[in-house]
Design a protein around this motif. Sequence first.
Motif, short mmCIF file in Angstrom:
data_model
loop_
_atom_site.label_atom_id
_atom_site.label_comp_id
_atom_site.label_asym_id
_atom_site.label_seq_id
_atom_site.Cartn_x
_atom_site.Cartn_y
_atom_site.Cartn_z
N VAL A 25 0.85 -1.19 0.00
CA VAL A 25 0.00 0.00 0.00
C VAL A 25 0.89 1.24 0.00
CG1 VAL A 25 -1.88 1.20 1.19
CG2 VAL A 25 -1.62 -1.28 1.46
N GLY A 26 0.64 2.15 -0.93
CA GLY A 26 1.36 3.41 -0.98
C GLY A 26 1.05 4.25 0.25
N ASP A 27 1.98 5.09 0.66
CA ASP A 27 1.80 5.90 1.86
C ASP A 27 0.53 6.75 1.82
OD1 ASP A 27 4.02 4.93 3.12
OD2 ASP A 27 5.16 6.80 3.06
N ASP A 28 0.14 7.22 0.66
CA ASP A 28 -1.06 8.06 0.56
C ASP A 28 -2.34 7.29 0.88
OD1 ASP A 28 0.52 10.21 -0.11
OD2 ASP A 28 0.16 10.02 -2.27
N ASP A 29 -2.35 5.97 0.67
CA ASP A 29 -3.54 5.16 0.89
C ASP A 29 -3.49 4.33 2.16
OD1 ASP A 29 -4.67 6.01 -1.57
OD2 ASP A 29 -3.41 4.56 -2.63
N LEU A 30 -2.37 4.37 2.86
CA LEU A 30 -2.17 3.54 4.03
C LEU A 30 -3.00 4.02 5.21
CD1 LEU A 30 -0.34 1.12 4.89
CD2 LEU A 30 1.25 2.83 5.79
N LEU A 31 -3.66 3.09 5.87
CA LEU A 31 -4.43 3.38 7.08
C LEU A 31 -3.69 2.79 8.27
CD1 LEU A 31 -7.93 2.42 5.69
CD2 LEU A 31 -6.99 4.72 5.96
N GLY A 32 -3.82 3.41 9.42
CA GLY A 32 -3.11 2.91 10.58
C GLY A 32 -3.86 3.13 11.87
N ALA A 33 -3.47 2.36 12.88
CA ALA A 33 -4.04 2.50 14.21
C ALA A 33 -2.98 2.09 15.22
CB ALA A 33 -5.28 1.63 14.36
N LEU A 34 -3.08 2.64 16.40
CA LEU A 34 -2.20 2.29 17.51
C LEU A 34 -3.05 1.57 18.54
CD1 LEU A 34 0.77 2.82 18.30
CD2 LEU A 34 -0.02 4.83 19.54
N VAL A 35 -2.70 0.32 18.85
CA VAL A 35 -3.51 -0.49 19.76
C VAL A 35 -2.65 -0.99 20.92
CG1 VAL A 35 -5.14 -1.23 17.96
CG2 VAL A 35 -3.09 -2.59 18.41
N PRO A 36 -3.28 -1.24 22.07
CA PRO A 36 -2.53 -1.81 23.19
C PRO A 36 -2.06 -3.23 22.85
CG PRO A 36 -4.70 -1.04 23.90
CD PRO A 36 -4.67 -0.98 22.41
N ASP A 37 -0.79 -3.53 23.17
CA ASP A 37 -0.23 -4.86 22.93
C ASP A 37 0.96 -5.05 23.86
OD1 ASP A 37 0.87 -7.23 22.08
OD2 ASP A 37 1.18 -6.60 20.01
N SER A 38 0.78 -5.92 24.85
CA SER A 38 1.83 -6.13 25.85
C SER A 38 3.06 -6.83 25.29
CB SER A 38 1.27 -6.90 27.04
OG SER A 38 0.67 -8.12 26.64
N SER A 39 2.98 -7.37 24.08
CA SER A 39 4.15 -8.03 23.48
C SER A 39 4.99 -7.07 22.63
CB SER A 39 3.71 -9.22 22.61
OG SER A 39 3.08 -8.78 21.43
N ALA A 40 4.55 -5.84 22.48
CA ALA A 40 5.24 -4.88 21.62
C ALA A 40 6.23 -4.04 22.42
CB ALA A 40 4.23 -3.97 20.93
N VAL A 41 7.52 -4.16 22.07
CA VAL A 41 8.55 -3.31 22.64
C VAL A 41 9.43 -2.80 21.50
CG1 VAL A 41 8.62 -4.34 24.95
CG2 VAL A 41 10.06 -5.25 23.15
N TYR A 42 10.01 -1.63 21.71
CA TYR A 42 10.75 -0.99 20.64
C TYR A 42 12.13 -0.58 21.13
CZ TYR A 42 6.14 -0.86 18.61
OH TYR A 42 4.92 -1.22 18.13
N GLY A 43 13.16 -0.96 20.40
CA GLY A 43 14.52 -0.59 20.75
C GLY A 43 14.80 0.87 20.51
N THR A 44 14.11 1.47 19.56
CA THR A 44 14.40 2.86 19.20
C THR A 44 13.52 3.86 19.93
OG1 THR A 44 12.88 2.68 17.33
CG2 THR A 44 15.22 2.25 16.89
N ASP A 45 12.35 3.44 20.44
CA ASP A 45 11.46 4.37 21.13
C ASP A 45 10.69 3.66 22.23
OD1 ASP A 45 9.86 6.43 21.94
OD2 ASP A 45 8.94 6.79 20.00
N PRO A 46 11.30 3.52 23.42
CA PRO A 46 10.63 2.84 24.53
C PRO A 46 9.29 3.47 24.93
CG PRO A 46 12.96 3.08 25.00
CD PRO A 46 12.68 3.87 23.75
N ALA A 47 9.05 4.72 24.55
CA ALA A 47 7.77 5.35 24.86
C ALA A 47 6.62 4.63 24.16
CB ALA A 47 7.79 6.83 24.47
#
Length: 139
Positions: A25-47
Motif C-alpha cells: 500500500v502506498g503511503d497516501d492510501d495507508l491506514l493505521g491505528a495504535l492499539v494496546p499490545d503487551s508483546s510490543a517493545v521498541y529498541g528505538t522508542d521505549p515510549a
Amino acid sequence: MTAEDRAWAADFEPCDICDLCGEVVGDDDLLGALVPDSSAVYGTDPALDGKRVLTACTVDHLAVLVEQYRARPFVAEELWAAKVRRAVAEVAPPVPLSLLAKLSGISEQEALRGIYWHNARAREWRARYGGADRACRGD
C-alpha cells in the motif's frame, strides 16, 4: 547512504504492507491505528512500548486487525519481561535487580514479576517441547 543507494531509493514510492493481507500500500492510501499490545517493545522508542502500530489497506481490514488486538489480553508482566530482556542485553551480568529495574524504566517489583512471568513461559515451553539442551543439539 551512498549516492548510488540514494538514487536507487529515489526510484521507489514510499509504501508499507497491510498487516492483514500483505498487500503493498502506498503511503497516501495507508491506514493505521495504535492499539494496546503487551508483546510490543521498541529498541528505538521505549515510549511506544505496550503499543502496536497496525497498518492496513482498507477500513475493513483495519477494523478486523483492531478487533483482533482488542480480543487479545494485555498482560503487564509480558511487557515488563520484554523491558527487562531489552535492558539485560545492554549490560554485562551479573546485574542487580535495582539496576535492572532502573534500566528498564520499571519498579523492582515489576521487574521481578516480569522475570517470573518469562521463566514460567520458558518452563511451559520446555515441558511441551523438551529441554533447551535437546533443542540446541537438534535431536
